[in-house]
Write an enzyme that holds these catalytic residues in place. Sequence first.
Site, PDB file in Angstrom:
ATOM      1  N   ASP A 215       2.645  43.725 -16.114  1.00 32.26           N
ATOM      2  CA  ASP A 215       1.900  43.379 -17.329  1.00 32.26           C
ATOM      3  C   ASP A 215       1.542  44.669 -18.071  1.00 32.26           C
ATOM      4  O   ASP A 215       2.281  45.648 -17.984  1.00 32.26           O
ATOM      5  CB  ASP A 215       0.681  42.523 -16.953  1.00 32.26           C
ATOM      6  CG  ASP A 215       0.218  41.648 -18.106  1.00 32.26           C
ATOM      7  OD1 ASP A 215       0.179  42.133 -19.250  1.00 32.26           O
ATOM      8  OD2 ASP A 215      -0.119  40.473 -17.895  1.00 32.26           O
ATOM      9  N   HIS A 238       4.224  46.032 -20.028  1.00 32.68           N
ATOM     10  CA  HIS A 238       4.045  45.537 -21.398  1.00 32.68           C
ATOM     11  C   HIS A 238       3.461  46.580 -22.349  1.00 32.68           C
ATOM     12  O   HIS A 238       3.119  46.261 -23.471  1.00 32.68           O
ATOM     13  CB  HIS A 238       3.179  44.272 -21.386  1.00 32.68           C
ATOM     14  CG  HIS A 238       3.837  43.106 -20.709  1.00 32.68           C
ATOM     15  ND1 HIS A 238       3.266  41.872 -20.613  1.00 32.68           N
ATOM     16  CD2 HIS A 238       5.045  43.005 -20.088  1.00 32.68           C
ATOM     17  CE1 HIS A 238       4.078  41.052 -19.965  1.00 32.68           C
ATOM     18  NE2 HIS A 238       5.157  41.721 -19.629  1.00 32.68           N
TER      19      HIS A 238
END
Length: 391
Positions: A215, A238
């Site tokens: 993430d 991310h």
Amino acid sequence: MARVMNSLMSSVFFIPLLLTSIDADINVADFGAKADGKTDASEAFLAAWAAACSSTKPTTIYLPAKKYFLGPVVFRGPCNNSRITLQMDAILVAPDYQEMASSENWIMFDVVDGLSVIGGYLDGRGSSFWKCKGVSNNCSAGSTSLAIYSSKNIVVQNLTSINSKLGHILVHTCRDVVLQGVRIRAPDQSPHTDGIHVQNSINVSILNAGIKTGDDCISIGQGTTNLWIERVACGPGHGISIGSLAKDLEEEGVENVVVQSVVFTGTQNGVRIKSWGRPSNGYVKGVVFKKVLMKNVNNPIVIDQNYCPRNENCPYQDSGVEVNGVSYIDIEGTSATQVALNFDCSPTSPCKEISLQDINLTYQNKPAQSSCQNAFGVARGQIVPPSCLLK
Ligand SMILES: *[C@@H]1O[C@H](CO)[C@@H](O)[C@H](O)[C@H]1NC(C)=O
Ligand SMILES: *[C@@H]1O[C@H](CO)[C@@H](O)[C@H](O)[C@H]1NC(C)=O
Ligand SMILES: *[C@@H]1O[C@H](CO)[C@@H](O)[C@H](O)[C@H]1NC(C)=O
Ligand SMILES: *[C@@H]1O[C@H](CO)[C@@H](O)[C@H](O)[C@H]1NC(C)=O
Ligand SMILES: *[C@@H]1O[C@H](CO)[C@@H](O)[C@H](O)[C@H]1NC(C)=O
């Protein structure tokens, strides 16, 4: 009578000895911590913590180079001691998710003032949790590996965290925190395994970090002021994200954030600001992204004020979060998609005072493209793709 004599004797003869031993290192092994990687060492760790916490002398708690099974544990203050060092040569192993009960955090520091955590290798053992989440809604809530709450004057140096169930490191309601030389690792498909999340905190620095995860590399939540991020390598993951903001109507802003000398490799985003497309009194003010190298990044530069996954609780609304004063300086490299610069701002709270300087982002060896909605600001120097900001 003998007992009284004994305690009298120890007061008279042994207290100086005792003091020197408190002054020196505490070793968790002396508190009975079993280093077989299976027996829960929480009690021994907490006893060592209590000894350090109650002392007024600088105290080092030593965790030898062995494997300890632990937790969940909370190292709680306030302490009489503002100079505690946790010297960790150890590998710490988390319980499986079924054994975590309802603990949101595996290892937590709460209300501590003056702590250095040096070294250490945290194995969050997240994989069975991620697998469970993939097929079921009944897997317990999961946990953050290292959470620092309501604390100040904290240094975390050369810590490694792998495979957290949820986020790896959380800094919440803290001030004066330095995370230096932190290494984070989880598979690129592991869900919600943010590297470092900072929220409601002031004066936090993240320096020399290497973060590969599923993430956000670093996520920055509401109420973050004076955050300095420098020399960080991100990817996979991310990217670095301010937000999601506008989770709530009443929300603290994000102010004074510097992200400098950062490399993104194969990440979904590079530098991103995102808010839900919903009303909120939150804001983002005074942000600098400088000297950033993008290597094959899907969305290198993003402001997304229309974040609305699954179209729940946000369609047809505009973000109230005001984005004002964001500089992008010396940002270069390659985009994995055509649009490398995307400012998708709110019609009711447009982005203001955005500044671009010396940008060079290419897509398949050609200049990439830019896209702007409701974004105002100026461009200086070479700007590839060309600026689409409104004056
Ligand atoms: C701090 O010191 C006081 C006085 O010696 C003692 O009563 C108290 O329990 C100590 N606090 C902690 C957290 O150990
Ligand atoms: C959910 O998990 C709990 C504890 O493991 C179990 O007792 C319960 O039967 C499970 N519920 C469902 C619907 O699977
Ligand atoms: C952290 O690691 C760096 C690089 O290996 C090393 O130079 C530094 O001395 C370490 N810091 C501590 C406090 O051990
Ligand atoms: C933040 O850090 C600066 C510079 O070190 C210091 O002057 C200021 O007092 C700190 N603010 C807080 C709230 O700790
Ligand atoms: C932009 O980067 C490309 C690829 O690295 C390079 O060929 C080009 O000269 C750069 N353009 C500018 C204006 O610096």
